[in-house]
Write an enzyme that holds these catalytic residues in place. Structure first.
Site, PDB file in Angstrom:
ATOM      1  CD  GLU A 171       2.506  -0.334  10.726  1.00 12.10           C
ATOM      2  OE1 GLU A 171       1.301  -0.681  10.644  1.00 12.10           O
ATOM      3  OE2 GLU A 171       3.091   0.344   9.871  1.00 12.10           O
TER       4      GLU A 171
ATOM      5  CG  ASN B 241      -0.325  -0.173   2.516  1.00  8.65           C
ATOM      6  OD1 ASN B 241       0.767  -0.730   2.628  1.00  8.65           O
ATOM      7  ND2 ASN B 241      -0.972   0.312   3.555  1.00  8.65           N
TER       8      ASN B 241
ATOM      9  CB  CYS C  71      -1.931  -0.172   8.560  1.00  5.70           C
ATOM     10  SG  CYS C  71      -0.532   0.961   8.650  1.00  5.70           S
TER      11      CYS C  71
END
Length: 489
Positions: free
Chosen positions: A257, A158, A291
């Site tokens: 993460e 992303n 995210c």
């Protein structure tokens, strides 16, 4: 008029030991433009033998890189920064074609990457040993910071340039060598561009190695390989759990993460118009494929209708289409699988009773904004990490309920609170179970000098500044007894 030659041509290969080479798996993958599914690049995938070569190359190079002078390290990093700056437009074009990022998103991503690189170039000078006092007469305690050695970096599709470089450049600046595996879907943005930048900057061969492959080719081998001592992974919670378990079995350190379900909480005394402005950006930047995107919008019931009306109107006006057109804000979803997931969430939300305040549509690979109102926090759409342009508005009646709803998720990455009382907002922020909370701002924030990371199922470890330097180095205590010590027996 002469046209500037493209710097990032021919980077659809492996980069191992300072050399570009085809993978040896014999299998070819096609990387597609997510807007129109046209071919962007072809890559011959790496095999396990290529992974071995990359790790061995990194191991050989790291010993010399670790003892390279601070000045030489900084020179390399500064050259890399200049190369990024000089070729920003080409990189933004690549982000649009490969990652489906709008021009706005591409420029944002390159700037975030440059910010990280500028912070990393300070690391060589921050590796100096420190002296601490001792309770024992004549003893001096010296604390040394050393590189870990060889690190693995695995990054997502992303924000491929930014989320790759934040681990790669900080690890290298701290004296480590890196073997990097970007998401195959964005292997050029997240890998080839970085390799070319470091090659042109004069980074010694083997300090950075790029492996472009698929899970079917290398499986868990990339993580379980005996050479790397640290795994940095950014991606889904499901995959992060698996990588964490593999690393733990081999006593490797990790920074993970992972996913998010970020609440955006609007208290009764908030400036509604400014809260709408923030929520629109925080929900729809990069089509919601981040995210830490705004995932649930929690609004006090007294201002809920006003907020919902203004938010819905703004969302309906966002231009969409080809990300290469600078006027567009909403570009394509990354791939068909993700599109199907989003469309499934839309149908489920309707079946579960959410009201459609804005009915979007699928236009090719673009999904235009959907806004759902009167959502409850137990609905599937509220408990899912959406990764798309679907907004969910949930009412609440008190601060206590707002906090309870904000925390009612397995995730804890980012969050935001809007209020006219800043002290109250900060106290509220302390009660939200997330690694980051922003008062009177939206949830998509990243700066290179603060601790970035989550709690609960959003991961472990911190990126940014002194915190990532601590993650990517190891400390050693050396004591020096300068005068004879008197022992008790």
């Amino acid at each position: 008029m002469t046209t500037k030659a493209k710097v990032f041509e021919g980077v659809n290969k492996q980069f191992i030991g300072g050399k570009w080479k085809e993978g040896t798996s014999g299998k070819v993958a096609t990387i597609e433009d997510p807007f129109d599914n046209s071919e962007f690049a072809k890559v011959v995938l790496a095999s396990k033998e290529d992974v071995d070569e990359a790790y061995n190359s990194a191991k050989r190079a790291q010993k010399k890189w670790a003892i390279t002078s601070k000045e030489e390290k900084v020179d390399v990093l500064e050259r890399a920064i200049r190369i990024m700056e000089e070729n920003k437009k080409e990189i933004v074009d690549i982000i649009a074609r490969e990652a489906g990022g709008t021009v706005l998103k591409g420029n944002l991503e390159v700037q975030l990457t440059l910010d990280i690189m500028n912070e990393a170039k300070t690391f060589p000078h921050r590796m100096e040993p420190k002296t601490e006092p001792s309770a024992i007469p004549g003893k001096e305690n010296r604390i040394y910071r050393f590189p870990i050695g060889v690190m693995s970096v695995i990054s997502p599709f992303n924000f491929p340039l930014n989320l790759s470089m934040r681990s790669v450049v900080t690890a290298i600046a701290a004296g480590n060598a890196v073997v990097h595996k970007p998401a195959l879907q964005t292997a050029i943005t997240g890998g080839g561009v970085i390799a070319k930048v470091f090659e042109l900057a004069g980074l010694p061969a083997g300090v950075f190695n790029l492996i472009i492959t698929s899970s079917s080719e290398t499986g868990d081998y990339f993580v379980e390989h005996p050479i790397p001592k640290f795994i940095s992974f950014t991606g889904s919670t499901e995959v992060g759990r698996h990588i964490g378990s593999l690393a733990g079995k081999h006593l490797k350190r990790v920074a993970l993460e992972l996913g998010g379900n970020s609440p955006f909480v609007v208290l009764k005394d908030a400036d509604v118009d400014q809260a709408v402005n923030a929520a629109i950006f925080g929900k729809f930047v990069h089509q919601g494929q981040i995210c830490m995107i705004v995932n649930r919008i929690l609004v006090h019931r007294d201002i809920y209708d006003e907020f919902a009306e203004k938010f819905t109107k703004r969302a309906s006006e966002l231009p969409y289409g080809d990300p290469k057109d600078s006027k567009n804000i909403i570009g394509p979803i990354a791939n068909e699988k993700q599109i199907e997931t989003i469309m499934g969430l839309i149908e489920t939300a309707k079946k579960e009773g959410a009201l459609v305040s804005l009915e979007g549509k699928r236009a090719g690979n673009v999904i235009t904004p959907f806004v759902f109102t009167n959502v409850t926090n137990d609905m599937t759409i509220a408990q899912s990490e959406i990764f798309g342009p679907l907004a969910t508005l949930i009412p609440f009646d008190s601060d206590e309920e707002g906090i309870q709803l904000a925390n009612d998720t397995e995730y804890g990455l980012s969050s935001a609170i809007f209020t006219s009382d800043l002290a109250r907002g900060e106290e509220f922020a302390k009660q939200v179970e997330s690694g980051m909370t922003h008062v009177n701002d939206q949830t998509v924030n990243d700066e290179p000098t603060v601790p970035f990371g989550g709690v609960k199922d959003s991961g472990i470890g911190r990126f940014g500044g002194e915190w990532v330097l601590d993650e990517f180095t190891t400390m050693k205590w050396i004591s020096v007894q300068k005068e004879d010590r008197v022992f008790p027996f």
